[in-house]
Design a protein around this motif. Structure first.
Motif, PDB file in Angstrom:
ATOM      1  N   TYR A 134       1.866 -78.097  32.000  1.00 44.08           N
ATOM      2  CA  TYR A 134       3.179 -77.519  31.725  1.00 44.08           C
ATOM      3  C   TYR A 134       4.042 -77.652  32.981  1.00 44.08           C
ATOM      4  O   TYR A 134       4.354 -76.670  33.654  1.00 44.08           O
ATOM      5  N   LYS A 135       4.406 -78.872  33.284  1.00 40.41           N
ATOM      6  CA  LYS A 135       5.108 -79.168  34.528  1.00 40.41           C
ATOM      7  C   LYS A 135       6.453 -78.457  34.609  1.00 40.41           C
ATOM      8  O   LYS A 135       6.806 -77.874  35.640  1.00 40.41           O
ATOM      9  N   ALA A 136       7.223 -78.494  33.527  1.00 41.54           N
ATOM     10  CA  ALA A 136       8.544 -77.857  33.533  1.00 41.54           C
ATOM     11  C   ALA A 136       8.418 -76.341  33.680  1.00 41.54           C
ATOM     12  O   ALA A 136       9.173 -75.709  34.430  1.00 41.54           O
ATOM     13  N   TYR A 137       7.454 -75.750  32.978  1.00 45.42           N
ATOM     14  CA  TYR A 137       7.274 -74.299  33.061  1.00 45.42           C
ATOM     15  C   TYR A 137       6.835 -73.886  34.463  1.00 45.42           C
ATOM     16  O   TYR A 137       7.303 -72.869  34.993  1.00 45.42           O
TER      17      TYR A 137
ATOM     18  N   GLU B 238       8.491 -65.883  39.976  1.00 40.82           N
ATOM     19  CA  GLU B 238       7.591 -65.755  41.124  1.00 40.82           C
ATOM     20  C   GLU B 238       6.541 -64.684  40.847  1.00 40.82           C
ATOM     21  O   GLU B 238       6.842 -63.601  40.344  1.00 40.82           O
ATOM     22  N   GLY B 239       5.317 -65.004  41.146  1.00 42.90           N
ATOM     23  CA  GLY B 239       4.234 -64.062  40.930  1.00 42.90           C
ATOM     24  C   GLY B 239       3.476 -64.269  39.635  1.00 42.90           C
ATOM     25  O   GLY B 239       2.372 -63.746  39.470  1.00 42.90           O
ATOM     26  N   ARG B 240       4.061 -65.032  38.699  1.00 40.18           N
ATOM     27  CA  ARG B 240       3.353 -65.311  37.450  1.00 40.18           C
ATOM     28  C   ARG B 240       2.242 -66.327  37.702  1.00 40.18           C
ATOM     29  O   ARG B 240       2.391 -67.258  38.487  1.00 40.18           O
ATOM     30  N   ALA B 241       1.147 -66.154  36.997  1.00 43.34           N
ATOM     31  CA  ALA B 241      -0.008 -67.035  37.191  1.00 43.34           C
ATOM     32  C   ALA B 241       0.287 -68.439  36.679  1.00 43.34           C
ATOM     33  O   ALA B 241       1.064 -68.630  35.739  1.00 43.34           O
ATOM     34  N   SER B 242      -0.349 -69.422  37.306  1.00 44.92           N
ATOM     35  CA  SER B 242      -0.230 -70.806  36.852  1.00 44.92           C
ATOM     36  C   SER B 242      -1.038 -70.991  35.576  1.00 44.92           C
ATOM     37  O   SER B 242      -2.029 -70.291  35.329  1.00 44.92           O
ATOM     38  N   LEU B 243      -0.610 -71.952  34.759  1.00 41.96           N
ATOM     39  CA  LEU B 243      -1.307 -72.222  33.505  1.00 41.96           C
ATOM     40  C   LEU B 243      -2.344 -73.333  33.642  1.00 41.96           C
ATOM     41  O   LEU B 243      -2.846 -73.830  32.638  1.00 41.96           O
ATOM     42  N   ASP B 244      -2.668 -73.720  34.877  1.00 43.77           N
ATOM     43  CA  ASP B 244      -3.708 -74.738  35.036  1.00 43.77           C
ATOM     44  C   ASP B 244      -5.109 -74.146  34.889  1.00 43.77           C
ATOM     45  O   ASP B 244      -6.081 -74.863  34.681  1.00 43.77           O
ATOM     46  N   PHE B 245      -5.215 -72.809  34.983  1.00 41.26           N
ATOM     47  CA  PHE B 245      -6.492 -72.104  34.814  1.00 41.26           C
ATOM     48  C   PHE B 245      -7.599 -72.769  35.648  1.00 41.26           C
ATOM     49  O   PHE B 245      -8.713 -72.983  35.172  1.00 41.26           O
TER      50      PHE B 245
ATOM     51  N   ARG C  32      -0.070 -64.137  31.674  1.00 40.66           N
ATOM     52  CA  ARG C  32       1.227 -63.662  31.191  1.00 40.66           C
ATOM     53  C   ARG C  32       2.263 -64.768  31.377  1.00 40.66           C
ATOM     54  O   ARG C  32       2.331 -65.400  32.430  1.00 40.66           O
ATOM     55  N   VAL C  33       3.090 -65.006  30.350  1.00 46.22           N
ATOM     56  CA  VAL C  33       4.132 -66.031  30.412  1.00 46.22           C
ATOM     57  C   VAL C  33       5.479 -65.401  30.082  1.00 46.22           C
ATOM     58  O   VAL C  33       5.560 -64.219  29.739  1.00 46.22           O
ATOM     59  N   THR C  34       6.528 -66.198  30.169  1.00 46.09           N
ATOM     60  CA  THR C  34       7.858 -65.708  29.816  1.00 46.09           C
ATOM     61  C   THR C  34       7.959 -65.536  28.303  1.00 46.09           C
ATOM     62  O   THR C  34       7.202 -66.139  27.539  1.00 46.09           O
ATOM     63  N   ASN C  35       8.908 -64.734  27.862  1.00 47.56           N
ATOM     64  CA  ASN C  35       9.018 -64.397  26.442  1.00 47.56           C
ATOM     65  C   ASN C  35       9.308 -65.605  25.556  1.00 47.56           C
ATOM     66  O   ASN C  35       8.910 -65.639  24.391  1.00 47.56           O
TER      67      ASN C  35
END
Length: 294
Positions: free
Chosen positions: A265-268, A274-281, A59-62
């Motif tokens: 996605y360094k900036a993101y 807080e609590g959102r998963a990292s996009l490094d998978f 899940r990411v921001t809108n």
């Protein structure tokens, strides 16, 4: 196009299930178990195309955009180990070119790179790190020629990755991490690195006959320090190709071995809630490697 095992896309999805992982009611999609949706997507993809697979959902921001939000990318090039070492002197004769000698050695006995051979390849790769004019490493040309700023790229890191054996052939992973790359840049860099590591360009000299004269530097690290076990001629050839005023024809390595390994996605990551998963998978790294070998 380039093969990919780390491509990230942004999409609006209605997730299957709807229960939170901890058993509580879902709130705006946060912490919803994505396993049912992941399984359904891959089941549908399997019926249509075996070459595409979804490895993870986060899940990411809108306002997140996977394309514009990417700050850097890491590519992997899998190259046979025998392409990165000098051929056996007993095989290389005056009437046999180096390409045929390498092919013959591959037939007679393949093996992984030794520690010293890995160091030599890393020495060649390290020269490419930093900001350089890569006009000799692309078929795209800037409006102002080699001096055009559009030919500049920043390579964050270039290094040897894991070695692996597939179908009886030992392969070496070359990892290139950069903010952006130009058309055919990685394929031409790989050719140059292979030529330097295998001593295929040991007879290289500049126009004035003085190896290294007029070649660009390598940031805060001297050419000698960054080159390690490279020969002077091999080091000079790479620096020569990075010179703004030189034009060198560099062949392209085959495209079939080039893979987009990961998007960063360094900036993101710094601003995500807080609590959102990292996009490094990172949790699907094993699946990535398995998918590449398949």
């Amino acid at each position: 196009g380039v093969h990919a095992v780390g491509q990230i896309i942004s999409a609006k999805l209605m997730l299957l299930g709807g229960e939170r992982v901890d058993g509580h009611e879902a709130v705006d999609g946060d912490d919803v178990d994505t396993a049912p949706t992941l399984a359904a997507l891959n089941e549908e993809l399997a019926r249509r195309c075996d070459d595409v697979r979804v490895l993870g959902i986060a899940r990411v921001t809108n306002k997140f955009c996977a394309h514009t939000g990417c700050t850097s990318r890491e590519y992997e090039y899998l190259i046979p180990a025998y392409c990165l070492r000098p051929p056996d002197p007993a095989i290389l004769k005056t009437d046999v070119d180096i390409g045929r000698a390498i092919t013959q050695e591959a037939r007679e006995g393949d093996r992984p790179l030794s520690k010293e051979e890995v160091e030599r390849v890393n020495a060649a790769l390290s020269i490419l790190q930093g900001t350089h004019n890569f006009h000799n490493f692309t078929d795209a040309k800037g409006p102002n020629g080699p001096m055009d700023k559009s030919m500049q790229r920043f390579i964050i890191s270039a290094r040897v990755g894991p070695q692996r054996c597939m179908d009886g052939v030992n392969y070496v992973s070359l990892l290139y991490h950069g903010q952006s790359f130009m058309l055919h840049q990685i394929r031409k860099m790989t050719t140059m690195v292979a030529a330097a590591a295998s001593s295929a360009i040991d007879n290289f000299t500049l126009e004035n006959g003085a190896p290294g004269n007029g070649a660009p530097g390598n940031g805060d690290v001297s050419a000698e320090e960054s080159a390690g076990h490279l020969t002077t001629a091999a080091r000079t050839a790479i620096l020569y190709a990075l010179s703004k005023t030189r034009v060198v024809g560099i062949p392209k390595a085959p495209s079939c071995a080039l893979v987009l390994r990961r998007c960063w996605y360094k900036a993101y990551e710094k601003k995500k809630p807080e609590g959102r998963a990292s996009l490094d998978f990172a949790d699907v790294e094993a699946e990535r490697s398995t998918f590449v070998e398949e």
